[in-house]
Design an enzyme around this catalytic site. Structure first.
Site, PDB file in Angstrom:
ATOM      1  N   ASN A  12      -4.711  -9.600   6.332  1.00  0.00           N
ATOM      2  CA  ASN A  12      -3.266  -9.451   6.156  1.00  0.00           C
ATOM      3  C   ASN A  12      -2.729  -8.536   7.248  1.00  0.00           C
ATOM      4  OD1 ASN A  12      -0.669  -8.973   5.271  1.00  0.00           O
ATOM      5  ND2 ASN A  12      -1.268  -7.728   3.505  1.00  0.00           N
ATOM      6  N   LYS A  14       0.262  -7.724   7.796  1.00  0.00           N
ATOM      7  CA  LYS A  14       1.476  -7.013   7.367  1.00  0.00           C
ATOM      8  C   LYS A  14       2.556  -7.135   8.470  1.00  0.00           C
ATOM      9  CE  LYS A  14      -1.382  -3.912   4.714  1.00  0.00           C
ATOM     10  NZ  LYS A  14      -1.426  -2.690   3.918  1.00  0.00           N
ATOM     11  N   HIS A 102       1.718  -8.585  -3.602  1.00  0.00           N
ATOM     12  CA  HIS A 102       1.078  -7.442  -2.934  1.00  0.00           C
ATOM     13  C   HIS A 102       1.768  -6.162  -3.415  1.00  0.00           C
ATOM     14  CE1 HIS A 102      -0.185  -4.663   0.203  1.00  0.00           C
ATOM     15  NE2 HIS A 102      -1.164  -5.513   0.471  1.00  0.00           N
ATOM     16  N   GLU A 104       2.742  -3.629  -1.951  1.00  0.00           N
ATOM     17  CA  GLU A 104       3.878  -3.172  -1.128  1.00  0.00           C
ATOM     18  C   GLU A 104       5.153  -3.928  -1.502  1.00  0.00           C
ATOM     19  OE1 GLU A 104       1.951  -3.613   2.682  1.00  0.00           O
ATOM     20  OE2 GLU A 104       0.613  -1.961   2.176  1.00  0.00           O
ATOM     21  N   GLU A 174      -6.777  -4.663  -5.788  1.00  0.00           N
ATOM     22  CA  GLU A 174      -6.408  -3.739  -4.711  1.00  0.00           C
ATOM     23  C   GLU A 174      -5.808  -2.473  -5.322  1.00  0.00           C
ATOM     24  OE1 GLU A 174      -5.792  -5.759  -0.716  1.00  0.00           O
ATOM     25  OE2 GLU A 174      -3.860  -5.727  -1.707  1.00  0.00           O
ATOM     26  N   GLY A 180      -4.732   1.305   2.760  1.00  0.00           N
ATOM     27  CA  GLY A 180      -4.257   2.005   3.951  1.00  0.00           C
ATOM     28  C   GLY A 180      -4.547   3.500   3.962  1.00  0.00           C
ATOM     29  N   SER A 216      -8.865  -0.397   2.293  1.00  0.00           N
ATOM     30  CA  SER A 216      -9.629   0.341   3.314  1.00  0.00           C
ATOM     31  C   SER A 216     -11.007  -0.255   3.577  1.00  0.00           C
ATOM     32  CB  SER A 216      -9.733   1.823   2.943  1.00  0.00           C
ATOM     33  OG  SER A 216      -8.445   2.399   2.906  1.00  0.00           O
TER      34      SER A 216
HETATM   35  C1  PEP Z   1      -3.840  -4.507   2.030  1.00  0.00           C
HETATM   36  O1  PEP Z   1      -2.760  -4.203   2.491  1.00  0.00           O
HETATM   37  O2  PEP Z   1      -3.943  -5.462   1.261  1.00  0.00           O
HETATM   38  C2  PEP Z   1      -5.000  -3.713   2.400  1.00  0.00           C
HETATM   39  C3  PEP Z   1      -6.103  -3.869   1.723  1.00  0.00           C
HETATM   40  O3  PEP Z   1      -4.837  -2.835   3.456  1.00  0.00           O
HETATM   41  P1  PEP Z   1      -5.977  -1.898   4.111  1.00  0.00           P
HETATM   42  O4  PEP Z   1      -7.187  -2.760   4.345  1.00  0.00           O
HETATM   43  O5  PEP Z   1      -5.360  -1.411   5.370  1.00  0.00           O
HETATM   44  O6  PEP Z   1      -6.266  -0.828   3.120  1.00  0.00           O
END
Ligand code: PEP
Length: 261
Positions: A12, A14, A102, A104, A174, A180, A216
């Site tokens: 992703n 983003k 998601h 966000e 998640e 992040g 992460s």
């Molecule tokens: C995400 O945004 O779905 C995500 C897992 O981001 P990151 O890998 O940067 O933590």
């Protein structure tokens, strides 16, 4: 990874990489995959909307074994929805996967459980794959009722979904505290929650759902996460923005599948 399903790894991007940068990333990834193909792992990249056409063209012309995803979609078919995109528009660009709910979008763009459920239905009715994101924030993790958060998110999104659409749904666990932040969930936590997601989904009549972890994930932790938990793959943010790091995660999944099969 004890599951017999092929691993699935989704990158992703983003709101990163314009269409020129996106083109370069996919070309670099394509070179790595052509030199050393990952044989057992399904790969999806999820660029910003404005990159989709460019990325779609390069995947097609280079015949790369990478599928295309989108980060969000509006549940309506068309009409007065300024700034929005429909499933049919995405389909014309060969988008096969759509991220739904998601954290966000839920946190910053008022995506309620009801909108998540509606969006998921519009995706699967269009014949596209939905990646439903669920996960608790740090307060709920510390309070110890994180399973209830995830159960409620799964229930509101999936209860009553026609069984003929079940195979089009993957779930990404998640936890918000891992997204992040550089602090991934441990293999034990991932194992516990992927098992929990499967149990809840089984109570909703889903059989053998694909359950991913996101938060992460990077080339250093991907191997142990996939080896020591029961996860079917990853949803990757930051580490999907560089061809080498994303490819290393694909390789970790591929190696693990080849060994454990
Ligand atoms: C995400 O945004 O779905 C995500 C897992 O981001 P990151 O890998 O940067 O933590």
């Amino acid at each position: 990874m004890t599951s017999s399903k092929r691993p699935l790894v989704i990158g992703n991007w983003k709101m990163n990489l314009d269409f020129v940068e996106g083109l370069h990333l996919v070309q670099q990834l394509g070179v790595l995959l052509k030199n050393h193909p990952v044989e057992h792992t399904d790969v999806v990249v999820v660029p910003p909307f404005v990159d989709l056409r460019t990325v779609s063209s390069i995947l097609d012309s280079e015949r790369l074994a990478i599928s295309l995803g989108a980060q969000h979609v509006n549940p309506n078919d068309n009409g007065a929805h300024t700034g929005e995109i429909s499933t049919s528009m995405l389909k014309r660009l060969n988008v096969e996967w759509i991220i739904v709910g998601h954290s966000e979008r839920r946190t910053h763009y008022a995506m309620t459980d009801e909108i998540v459920a509606e969006t998921l239905r519009s995706v699967v009715r269009a014949g596209q794959h939905a990646v439903l994101c669920v996960g608790e924030n740090s307060a709920r993790r510390e309070a110890g009722d994180y399973e209830e958060v995830v159960r409620a998110q799964l229930d509101s999104a999936l209860r009553g979904l026609d069984e003929r659409f079940h195979a089009l749904v993957a779930v990404a666990y998640e936890p918000l505290w891992a997204i992040g932040t550089g602090v991934n969930a441990t293999s034990t936590q991932v194992r516990e929650m992927t098992e929990f997601v499967r149990t809840v989904m089984s109570s909703l009549s889903f059989s053998a759902p694909q359950v991913l972890y996101g938060g992460s994930v990077n080339p250093e932790n991907a191997g142990s996460l996939v080896r020591d938990s029961d996860v079917d793959g990853f949803l990757v943010g930051g580490a999907s923005l560089k061809a080498e790091s994303f490819y290393a995660i694909l390789q970790a999944c591929d190696d693990c599948y080849a060994i454990k099969r």
